[in-house]
Design a protein around this motif. Structure first.
Motif, mmCIF file in Angstrom:
data_model
loop_
_atom_site.group_PDB
_atom_site.id
_atom_site.type_symbol
_atom_site.label_atom_id
_atom_site.label_comp_id
_atom_site.label_asym_id
_atom_site.label_seq_id
_atom_site.Cartn_x
_atom_site.Cartn_y
_atom_site.Cartn_z
ATOM 1 N N GLU A 199 0.837 -1.210 0.000
ATOM 2 C CA GLU A 199 0.000 0.000 0.000
ATOM 3 C C GLU A 199 0.875 1.265 0.000
ATOM 4 O OE1 GLU A 199 -3.343 0.299 -0.409
ATOM 5 O OE2 GLU A 199 -3.403 2.458 -0.024
ATOM 6 N N HIS A 200 2.029 1.219 0.664
ATOM 7 C CA HIS A 200 2.892 2.411 0.703
ATOM 8 C C HIS A 200 3.506 2.713 -0.665
ATOM 9 C CE1 HIS A 200 5.741 -0.874 1.061
ATOM 10 N NE2 HIS A 200 6.703 -0.040 0.707
ATOM 11 N N ASP B 257 0.194 14.989 8.160
ATOM 12 C CA ASP B 257 0.989 13.896 7.614
ATOM 13 C C ASP B 257 0.113 12.959 6.804
ATOM 14 O OD1 ASP B 257 -0.375 12.246 9.301
ATOM 15 O OD2 ASP B 257 1.224 12.084 10.781
ATOM 16 N N ARG B 258 0.767 11.975 6.222
ATOM 17 C CA ARG B 258 0.097 11.133 5.224
ATOM 18 C C ARG B 258 -1.152 10.434 5.761
ATOM 19 N NH1 ARG B 258 4.822 7.246 3.617
ATOM 20 N NH2 ARG B 258 5.832 9.247 3.426
ATOM 21 N N GLU B 259 -1.106 9.964 6.998
ATOM 22 C CA GLU B 259 -2.264 9.212 7.460
ATOM 23 C C GLU B 259 -3.318 10.095 8.126
ATOM 24 O OE1 GLU B 259 -2.441 6.575 6.046
ATOM 25 O OE2 GLU B 259 -0.375 5.996 5.739
ATOM 26 N N SER B 260 -2.895 11.123 8.869
ATOM 27 C CA SER B 260 -3.874 11.888 9.660
ATOM 28 C C SER B 260 -4.954 12.509 8.776
ATOM 29 C CB SER B 260 -3.179 12.994 10.449
ATOM 30 O OG SER B 260 -2.138 12.444 11.204
ATOM 31 N N ARG C 35 -5.815 11.651 5.710
ATOM 32 C CA ARG C 35 -6.624 10.629 5.036
ATOM 33 C C ARG C 35 -7.574 9.934 6.027
ATOM 34 N NH1 ARG C 35 -2.761 7.759 0.692
ATOM 35 N NH2 ARG C 35 -1.500 7.175 2.485
ATOM 36 N N ASP C 36 -7.127 9.791 7.276
ATOM 37 C CA ASP C 36 -8.023 9.209 8.296
ATOM 38 C C ASP C 36 -9.266 10.080 8.443
ATOM 39 O OD1 ASP C 36 -6.263 7.181 8.816
ATOM 40 O OD2 ASP C 36 -5.459 8.066 10.663
ATOM 41 N N THR D 38 0.368 11.864 0.828
ATOM 42 C CA THR D 38 -0.686 12.602 1.542
ATOM 43 C C THR D 38 -1.827 13.020 0.611
ATOM 44 O OG1 THR D 38 1.064 13.481 2.911
ATOM 45 C CG2 THR D 38 -1.088 14.534 3.123
ATOM 46 N N ARG E 52 -6.252 6.791 -0.386
ATOM 47 C CA ARG E 52 -5.935 5.492 0.180
ATOM 48 C C ARG E 52 -7.012 4.489 -0.250
ATOM 49 N NH1 ARG E 52 -5.041 6.490 6.328
ATOM 50 N NH2 ARG E 52 -7.266 6.059 6.324
ATOM 51 N N GLU F 262 -10.409 4.857 1.363
ATOM 52 C CA GLU F 262 -11.160 6.047 0.923
ATOM 53 C C GLU F 262 -11.892 5.767 -0.378
ATOM 54 O OE1 GLU F 262 -9.348 10.143 0.797
ATOM 55 O OE2 GLU F 262 -7.596 8.955 1.293
#
Ligand code: BG6
Length: 476
Positions: A160-161, A247-250, A252-253, A419, A423, A426
């Motif tokens: 996934e990364h 950051d990349r996950e925050s 998108r979360d 970012t 994902r 999503e």
């Protein structure tokens, strides 16, 4: 960068210009190469000639040396992914030999059905290195099941990364500025909720039609081509909670939580909360069915929507009861993408007239932010409030070239920063919301409402807002 579909429309119109600009600005490492893959048996020289003829005229590439350097980076390999011949893979392997340690980007600018076979081909040819990344163009499938299948197929080869699902709207300056506006300014947050906001409108209007795109568009339509990705991503950025980090996950979360909070539109609700239109001949040109194309219209052509409007709702504490109106269409009277946040009326007005405040985020053309406030017109006599804009034009304020969305996003891929990419969860959450709408439309089996080319969609789109005393924002 290895571009599969390297001589196609996207590559010629967006990717190669973006790469040229990045190169001119010194952002491509020495030795970087762009390898176009296509079935057409072009040589390197033939491909460069095509780029010279088709890409350069749109670029104002007056720096001859820089242009030559860019051309020198281009290669072409003929490759038939599903076919029995292996010589394309052999040629590609040959070209990449000895470069195992450099970043390797596989850009899939091809129909989604080819994503799986291409990734397997790359794997079988032993070309996937730890520094490899793969970029997937939208649309990712036609529905949730299709998206999952593609995600599984690509996910079997790449982690996934390593997977970058592109939505070029996230690379637009104003879209990124929306995050700064919301999360780097204190004054908006206290009023960014259902207590103060009446509704939100997101419009992506295009004046172009779909000549030559019938094969794709008949299967996609405005809902899958635009709403599932671009408009829902914009909605997420307007509605998301403040992330704790950039950051990349925050981020998108938080976007994912918005998608999961969308109230499903199922069954007969689609009649009240969605509108479908298809352009017919009008001032701006022929109808969808009469657009020049290699293929003749089919039943699918008669049913596909070139315009859609949807009333969405985000079911959470912040947004309960606030409609998010989305609309997008081809052959509308103008090209304009904007987000309009309309505030509630003052609780008690002491003046005649007046109206609500609006915050308009203009994505294109003329990127900027406009806050419509009420002001008194100078002069004696009765005090009558008039809406006037407080305007921030990015071009006037920053006086610097605004990079194209693809430029920014390609550099993010090179830097390994996902970012601004979607994902897997999503994309799948977005399809989960789209699927029931598409299914209801398909089950109805009826044609969309006609609207003349050059007008702002069928009457039903206006009635949808009119029922609650609202109207689409049409001013310039
Ligand atoms: C693409 C759609 O993703 O976005 C096209 O497939 C559409 O149908 C395009 O025309 C619009 O992009 P932009 O950047 O021109 O608004």
């Amino acid at each position: 960068m290895i571009v599969f579909g390297g001589t196609g429309d996207l590559s010629m119109r967006k990717l190669l210009p973006a790469l040229y600009h990045s190169d001119r600005d010194g952002r491509l490492a020495p030795g970087s190469r762009v390898i176009a893959l296509s079935r057409g048996g072009l040589t390197d020289a033939g491909f460069r000639g095509k780029v010279e003829a088709e890409v350069r005229p749109g670029l104002h590439a007056d720096d001859a040396e820089g242009w030559e350097r860019f051309l020198g980076r281009l290669r072409h390999v003929s490759l038939d992914v599903g076919g029995p011949r292996r010589d394309g893979w052999t040629a590609l392997t040959h070209l990449l030999a000895g470069r195992e340690d450099t970043a390797r980007i596989f850009y899939l600018a091809s129909p989604p059905a080819t994503f799986g076979p291409f990734c397997r081909g790359v794997h079988d040819a032993g070309l996937v290195t730890p520094r490899s990344r793969v970029v997937l163009e939208k649309p990712l499938g036609r529905d949730l099941a299709g998206a999952r299948r593609i995600n599984d197929e690509v996910g079997a080869i790449f982690g996934e990364h390593q997977i970058f699902r592109i939505d070029h709207y996230l690379g637009k300056e104003t879209v990124q500025n929306l995050l700064v506006l919301r999360f780097a300014n204190a004054f908006l947050e206290p009023i960014w909720n259902s207590l103060w906001i009446d509704h939100v409108q997101i419009t992506v209007a295009e004046s172009v039609g779909t000549p030559g795109r019938r094969g794709y568009y008949d299967q996609a339509g405005a809902l899958r081509d635009m709403v599932q990705n671009h408009l829902l991503q914009l909605l997420c950025l307007v509605a998301m909670e403040p992330p704790s980090r950039n950051d990349r996950e925050s981020i998108r979360d938080e976007k994912l939580k918005v998608l999961q909070a969308l109230r499903p539109i199922t069954g007969t609700e689609a009649d009240r909360f969605t509108v479908r239109g298809q352009y017919v001949a009008g001032e701006a040109g022929p109808g969808y069915l009469d657009e020049p194309d290699q293929t003749a219209p089919t039943t699918a052509s008669h049913r596909v929507e070139t315009f859609t409007a949807v009333r969405a709702e985000v079911k959470n504490w912040r947004w309960a009861g606030v409609p998010f109106y989305l609309r997008t269409g081809k052959r509308m009277p103008y090209r304009r993408s904007e987000i309009v946040v309309q505030f509630k009326d003052v609780p008690h007005s002491i003046f005649p007239g007046g109206g609500p405040n609006r915050l308009v985020l203009r994505l294109q053309p003329g990127e900027g932010i406009h806050l419509h406030i009420m002001a008194k017109e100078p002069g004696a006599g009765e005090v009558v409030p008039r809406p006037v804009p407080l305007s921030l034009s990015f071009a006037d304020t920053f006086r610097t070239r605004v990079p194209e969305a693809y430029e920014r996003l390609l550099m993010d891929v090179l830097a390994g920063n996902p970012t601004l990419f979607m994902r897997r969860d999503e994309v799948e959450a977005a399809w989960s919301w789209i699927d029931p709408i598409a299914a209801t439309w398909e089950a109805a089996g009826t044609a969309p409402d006609p609207y003349p080319a050059g007008t702002s969609g069928p009457a039903a789109a206006h009635e949808m807002l009119g029922r609650s005393g609202r109207a689409w924002h049409e001013e310039d």
